[in-house]
Write a protein that holds these residues in place. Sequence first.
Motif, PDB file in Angstrom:
ATOM      1  N   HIS A 264      48.832 -22.719  57.122  1.00 27.13           N
ATOM      2  CA  HIS A 264      47.834 -23.752  56.755  1.00 27.13           C
ATOM      3  C   HIS A 264      47.710 -23.650  55.154  1.00 27.13           C
ATOM      4  N   GLY A 265      47.934 -24.687  54.414  1.00 25.62           N
ATOM      5  CA  GLY A 265      47.805 -24.582  52.900  1.00 25.62           C
ATOM      6  C   GLY A 265      49.296 -24.796  52.377  1.00 25.62           C
ATOM      7  N   MET A 266      49.352 -25.590  51.305  1.00 26.33           N
ATOM      8  CA  MET A 266      50.414 -26.105  50.485  1.00 26.33           C
ATOM      9  C   MET A 266      50.199 -25.715  49.211  1.00 26.33           C
ATOM     10  N   LEU A 267      51.013 -25.021  48.542  1.00 28.89           N
ATOM     11  CA  LEU A 267      51.151 -24.711  47.110  1.00 28.89           C
ATOM     12  C   LEU A 267      52.007 -25.807  46.230  1.00 28.89           C
ATOM     13  N   HIS A 268      51.609 -26.564  45.516  1.00 25.50           N
ATOM     14  CA  HIS A 268      52.171 -27.496  44.732  1.00 25.50           C
ATOM     15  C   HIS A 268      52.762 -26.809  43.200  1.00 25.50           C
ATOM     16  N   LEU A 269      53.705 -26.384  43.050  1.00 24.07           N
ATOM     17  CA  LEU A 269      54.049 -25.610  42.002  1.00 24.07           C
ATOM     18  C   LEU A 269      54.223 -26.397  40.796  1.00 24.07           C
ATOM     19  N   ARG A 270      53.681 -25.909  39.510  1.00 22.28           N
ATOM     20  CA  ARG A 270      53.543 -26.882  38.277  1.00 22.28           C
ATOM     21  C   ARG A 270      54.935 -27.046  37.767  1.00 22.28           C
ATOM     22  N   ALA A 271      55.949 -26.103  37.834  1.00 23.78           N
ATOM     23  CA  ALA A 271      57.235 -26.127  37.519  1.00 23.78           C
ATOM     24  C   ALA A 271      58.070 -25.868  38.516  1.00 23.78           C
ATOM     25  N   PRO A 272      59.225 -26.610  38.826  1.00 23.05           N
ATOM     26  CA  PRO A 272      60.258 -26.167  39.741  1.00 23.05           C
ATOM     27  C   PRO A 272      60.763 -24.571  39.787  1.00 23.05           C
ATOM     28  N   VAL A 273      60.858 -24.005  40.958  1.00 25.51           N
ATOM     29  CA  VAL A 273      61.235 -22.673  40.920  1.00 25.51           C
ATOM     30  C   VAL A 273      62.568 -22.363  41.654  1.00 25.51           C
TER      31      VAL A 273
END
Length: 558
Positions: A264-273
């Motif tokens: 549960h929960g999705m982190l949308h990264l500010r910059a690709p990793v």
Amino acid sequence: MIVDLATDDRRELPEYDVCVIGSGPAGGTVASELADSGLRVCVVESGRRKNTRYADELKRVVSDGLPIKDYSRERVLGGASTTWAGLSAPLDPIDMQRREWLRLAGWPIEREQLEPYWEAAAARFAFPTAEFFGPSGFGRFRAESEVRARWDQLEEKVFLALDPPQRFGKLLRSIYESERVDLYLDASVSRLAAGGDGPRVTHAELRPSDGRTLLLRAKRFVVACGGIENARLLLLSTDLHPAGLGNDRDQVGRCLMNHPKNYHGMLHLRAPVKRAAYFFGCLFEGFAGYAGLRLTEDEQRRRGLLNSYVRFEPMFPWSGNDGVESAVLLAKRSAGLLQAWKRRQKGPVELRDYSETGDDSDLQNARKGLAGWAGVGWNVVRHSPSVANYTFHRLSKAAPAIRRVRLRNFMEMEPDPQNRVTLAEERDAAGNPIPRVAHRCTELDQRSLVELHRVLADELERSGVGHLETTLADETEWPITQDASHHIGTTRMGTDPSSSVVDANQRVHGVDNVYLAGASVFPTSGCANPTFTIVALSIRLAEHLRSSLASPREVARP
């Protein structure tokens, strides 16, 4: 000596100094630690070397609330270690301290008292040493991570697994094949019986699959059957009290805990990793590991919360694909080739799918016949483009750019007396009532994870890592409901018999010669996988038994 009662027709058994009931990590450790003590020791195991239909039938349980996985209660040599993924971590300091916001008392021993036994577990049973959990061990990969954050109200917790994980049946085979410990297979214990003077158990009643009854006498009994079966066996043993052995205060079976888990929960990264082995997981020096995130202990105290944690799992193009997971499973089963490939790798091997290690799924753990394995192969074929994409990135140095990360949530449950194991009306093949398990997440359990999500979202934004999308606080039906196969707390350790079942030495209150081993004695669960601490406590229990049973000429091992 190994005796399989399914093929051995003996009617009498010798008397022992110590009878250990269960061959999983708890029982196997106790037997191993006593093997050179000069005491006569036996282990009785309900199953055989391999799974049988009869032993499987004895696993049945009535479940109300959180489900109980079938493969979490294996009746086979080695017990649940035959299916576990190996993840381990020591308990955190707060786990063993008094927490005023919990209704029941915590541990009757200090964490410092367990530290030498964790060290012994690492030295003798292949768990990671303290250094592996620290900055010079797995922590050294943090500096290489492209996920860079400075936490204020959060801290990292490292989890490690031996790769491949320990299987206690195989690990202790030489002990059972020697003359030091007798092992009885197909030896289900129906009850512990009393027939002499004083509050003592005189013998265990064994019921092999052919229906006969054997009596096994011993000076000491160690019940190490798992969190559910430990409670059930005490409830079935009514000679010393009609409500069950050690149950004169109605505490046996209460405070069942687990580590409910789910996505549960999705982190949308500010910059690709591309590189984040520390948070996303990697293989290194014979172990697999990752760092989870939990609230600091100061924050837990300030807010009156539990010690839950979350894990970051990167979303690859193939994530959640049955074909990829099936391919990983086939690679794991070709263990020799897989280990040879791993040995050729230099430095950490970053994980390319959650199924590679750690938190294994139902697809990987479910037992399979010919049709099942055919289905696994068909999964690989019908998802061949995804499997090919995964395989390329697994075998090459190419690292896919990661833009989204899902949260895997692991909860601590509070010790709630209403979450419990009792006896059902339905009976098993041996004629005994099967266990009824009732456990649900409380308001405190849920609030602790909701607050962790809130703090995590704030700190990810502040650190510039990205935006956490979570609706956990708004869910009308609690979504974190998967069984972690960690059955904890049904025979809690404590000093007060009105709220515990065993004392600090794991002896049943009011019974002279019965001890319990395993996670059932944990007063609280923390968020760590329990096996590391189970083994540490079992080493400590064996030390106590050696000392209490030693003759004047015997000296207990330090």
